[in-house]
Design an enzyme around this catalytic site. Structure first.
Site, PDB file in Angstrom:
ATOM      1  N   ASN A 157       0.811  -1.219   0.000  1.00 54.23           N
ATOM      2  CA  ASN A 157       0.000   0.000   0.000  1.00 54.23           C
ATOM      3  C   ASN A 157       0.845   1.269   0.000  1.00 54.23           C
ATOM      4  O   ASN A 157       0.382   2.323  -0.432  1.00 54.23           O
ATOM      5  CB  ASN A 157      -0.953   0.018   1.206  1.00 54.23           C
ATOM      6  N   HIS A 205     -13.647  -0.130  -0.294  1.00 53.95           N
ATOM      7  CA  HIS A 205     -13.361   1.308  -0.494  1.00 53.95           C
ATOM      8  C   HIS A 205     -12.064   1.564  -1.250  1.00 53.95           C
ATOM      9  O   HIS A 205     -11.768   2.700  -1.597  1.00 53.95           O
ATOM     10  CB  HIS A 205     -13.373   2.061   0.843  1.00 53.95           C
ATOM     11  N   THR A 241     -26.298  -9.364  11.464  1.00 47.13           N
ATOM     12  CA  THR A 241     -27.103  -8.991  10.301  1.00 47.13           C
ATOM     13  C   THR A 241     -26.211  -8.326   9.264  1.00 47.13           C
ATOM     14  O   THR A 241     -25.423  -7.430   9.592  1.00 47.13           O
ATOM     15  CB  THR A 241     -28.233  -8.032  10.730  1.00 47.13           C
ATOM     16  N   CYS A 329      -3.277   4.837   7.898  1.00 43.46           N
ATOM     17  CA  CYS A 329      -3.479   4.370   9.280  1.00 43.46           C
ATOM     18  C   CYS A 329      -2.425   4.942  10.215  1.00 43.46           C
ATOM     19  O   CYS A 329      -2.602   4.962  11.416  1.00 43.46           O
ATOM     20  CB  CYS A 329      -3.397   2.856   9.355  1.00 43.46           C
TER      21      CYS A 329
HETATM   22  N1  PLP Z   1      -4.320  -4.164   3.647  1.00 44.84           N
HETATM   23  C1  PLP Z   1      -3.811  -3.208   2.860  1.00 44.84           C
HETATM   24  C2  PLP Z   1      -2.701  -3.547   1.924  1.00 44.84           C
HETATM   25  C3  PLP Z   1      -4.333  -1.911   2.925  1.00 44.84           C
HETATM   26  O1  PLP Z   1      -3.832  -0.965   2.129  1.00 44.84           O
HETATM   27  C4  PLP Z   1      -5.379  -1.633   3.834  1.00 44.84           C
HETATM   28  C5  PLP Z   1      -5.914  -0.257   3.965  1.00 44.84           C
HETATM   29  O2  PLP Z   1      -5.172   0.692   3.893  1.00 44.84           O
HETATM   30  C6  PLP Z   1      -5.886  -2.680   4.618  1.00 44.84           C
HETATM   31  C7  PLP Z   1      -5.321  -3.931   4.497  1.00 44.84           C
HETATM   32  C8  PLP Z   1      -7.007  -2.462   5.585  1.00 44.84           C
HETATM   33  O3  PLP Z   1      -8.221  -2.280   4.881  1.00 44.84           O
HETATM   34  P1  PLP Z   1      -9.456  -1.531   5.582  1.00 44.84           P
HETATM   35  O4  PLP Z   1      -9.118  -0.089   5.617  1.00 44.84           O
HETATM   36  O5  PLP Z   1     -10.607  -1.816   4.696  1.00 44.84           O
HETATM   37  O6  PLP Z   1      -9.616  -2.132   6.940  1.00 44.84           O
END
Ligand code: PLP
Length: 393
Positions: A157, A205, A241, A329
């Site tokens: 990412n 998303h 649900t 994050c």
């Molecule tokens: N894995 C990767 C490679 C990501 O880029 C992300 C989100 O940035 C996630 C997992 C986590 O996904 P989510 O934001 O839908 O929890």
């Protein structure tokens, strides 16, 4: 006097790797889902209508994943899918055995691996090469007779580096281990329907669907313990649900993605955008791309020597240009990215990094605006800090 913030339509949004804009198909499907009043588990007509909508959505997501519809477990996003894959696999085995993963995984994998190790699971974390790629030979060397699961992401990412997951899956299977692929960054962009992994995580998303909904492909040969217990939804693998509107939105995005060409020719638009961005930034000296080799064209991680990435991102944000310094994050943390650190990128270079990420519909004018603003901001930051870096050429 406060500076008015730009209206959303004026934003140059280059942070698709954090979250991509909702596509029109997903928005329409979400709206349709919100109007479905019944609980999919109810026996009356309204319940049945919601149930049928879920069945259709499951078929669409199964097509994206290249699996049978009953192998799809809907989750509350990518992190939950990953936790279900890892925790669920080892919980079903009484937290015994060995997990192999890599140092460049998303924190959802790394934090889960950490929690598993505290419960008795042996964990080996394999480092990447300086290019940002995991060497299948290094994974093979880490696999032991008691290895239960290997977990490697499809594309990173932060850097966009595409990992050799097919080769790693074959190695894991040959050694009798299961394979999980975190395909959160690739689903809807690269084909994920041919992945031979037993477990594949995706998140709506990131490919034009709504936030807070995702899916885990669980091969029917695999047993995992649920994270969420309660009703028997999702064949007992995820109680509660169902998020009908969210799941319909994800299926809408999957249908939209299925119509987009994913071959080299079809991906030429994002390649052109990447080239334009890198060529534009190259007028500055001291611009270093952080990953080389197979990479998602739509994710561009570069460092600008003598500049702090967070300051640069803030300056761009003040002009309505949305980029990030790495993983959303961890935005706001001062420590260098764990991904770049694992690749051996020096701390100063890691902290001087910006990630631009876009989609095939991103306008050329947006790339040009980001280039112009970045070039001006980097020059002025270098001037203020007295950093001597000559422009290239
Ligand atoms: N894995 C990767 C490679 C990501 O880029 C992300 C989100 O940035 C996630 C997992 C986590 O996904 P989510 O934001 O839908 O929890």
């Amino acid at each position: 006097m406060t500076t008015p913030s730009p209206a959303p339509r004026d934003l140059v949004y280059l942070d698709h790797a954090a979250t991509a804009p909702l596509c029109a198909r997903a928005e329409a499907a979400l709206r349709r889902g919100l109007r479905l009043v019944g609980n999919p588990s109810s026996r009356h007509g309204a319940g049945l209508a919601a149930h049928e909508a879920l069945v259709g959505a499951r078929d669409e997501v199964a097509r994206l994943l290249g699996c049978a519809p009953d192998e799809v477990v809907f989750t509350g996003g990518g992190s939950e899918a990953i936790n279900l894959a890892l925790h669920g696999t080892f919980a079903a085995l009484g937290f015994r055995g060995h997990l192999v993963t890599t140092a460049i995984e998303h924190s959802a994998v790394l934090e889960c691996a950490d929690a598993l190790s505290r419960r008795g699971v042996a964990v080996t974390v394999v480092g990447p090469a300086p290019t940002g790629h995991v060497d299948p030979a290094a994974v093979a060397a880490a696999i032991r007779p008691d290895t239960v699961l290997v977990s490697v992401m499809h594309a990173n990412n932060e850097t966009g580096a595409v990992q050799p997951v097919e080769e790693i899956t074959a190695l894991a299977h040959a050694a009798g281990a299961l394979m999980h692929v975190d395909a959160v960054q690739t689903a809807g962009k690269l084909p994920v329907d041919g992945l031979a992994a037993d477990l594949v995580s995706i998140s709506a998303h990131k490919f034009g669907g709504p936030k807070g909904v995702g899916a885990l492909r669980v091969a029917d040969r695999h047993t995992l313990a649920p994270l969420v217990r309660g009703g028997g939804q999702e064949a007992g693998r995820r109680a509660g649900t169902e998020n009908v509107a969210g799941v319909l939105g994800m299926a809408g995005a999957a249908a939209w993605a299925a119509e987009q060409p994913r071959n080299d020719l079809g991906r030429a638009a994002v390649r052109r955008l990447r080239k334009r961005l890198l060529d534009g930034l190259a007028v500055l000296g001291g611009v270093v791309p952080n990953a080389t080799g197979p990479v998602m064209p739509e994710t561009v991680s570069v460092s600008f020597s003598g500049v702090r990435g967070d300051t640069l991102a803030d300056l761009l944000d003040a002009q309505g240009i949305c980029v990030s310094t790495g993983s959303a994050c961890h935005a706001g943390q001062d420590s260098p990215s764990h991904v770049l650190t694992a690749m051996g990128v020096p701390v100063a270079q890691a902290k001087a990094t910006i990630r631009y990420s876009f989609g095939k519909d991103t306008a050329v004018a947006d790339i040009d605006a980001a280039v112009a603003a970045t070039v001006a901001a980097v020059r002025s930051l270098r001037r203020v800090s007295g950093t001597e870096v000559s422009d290239a050429g």
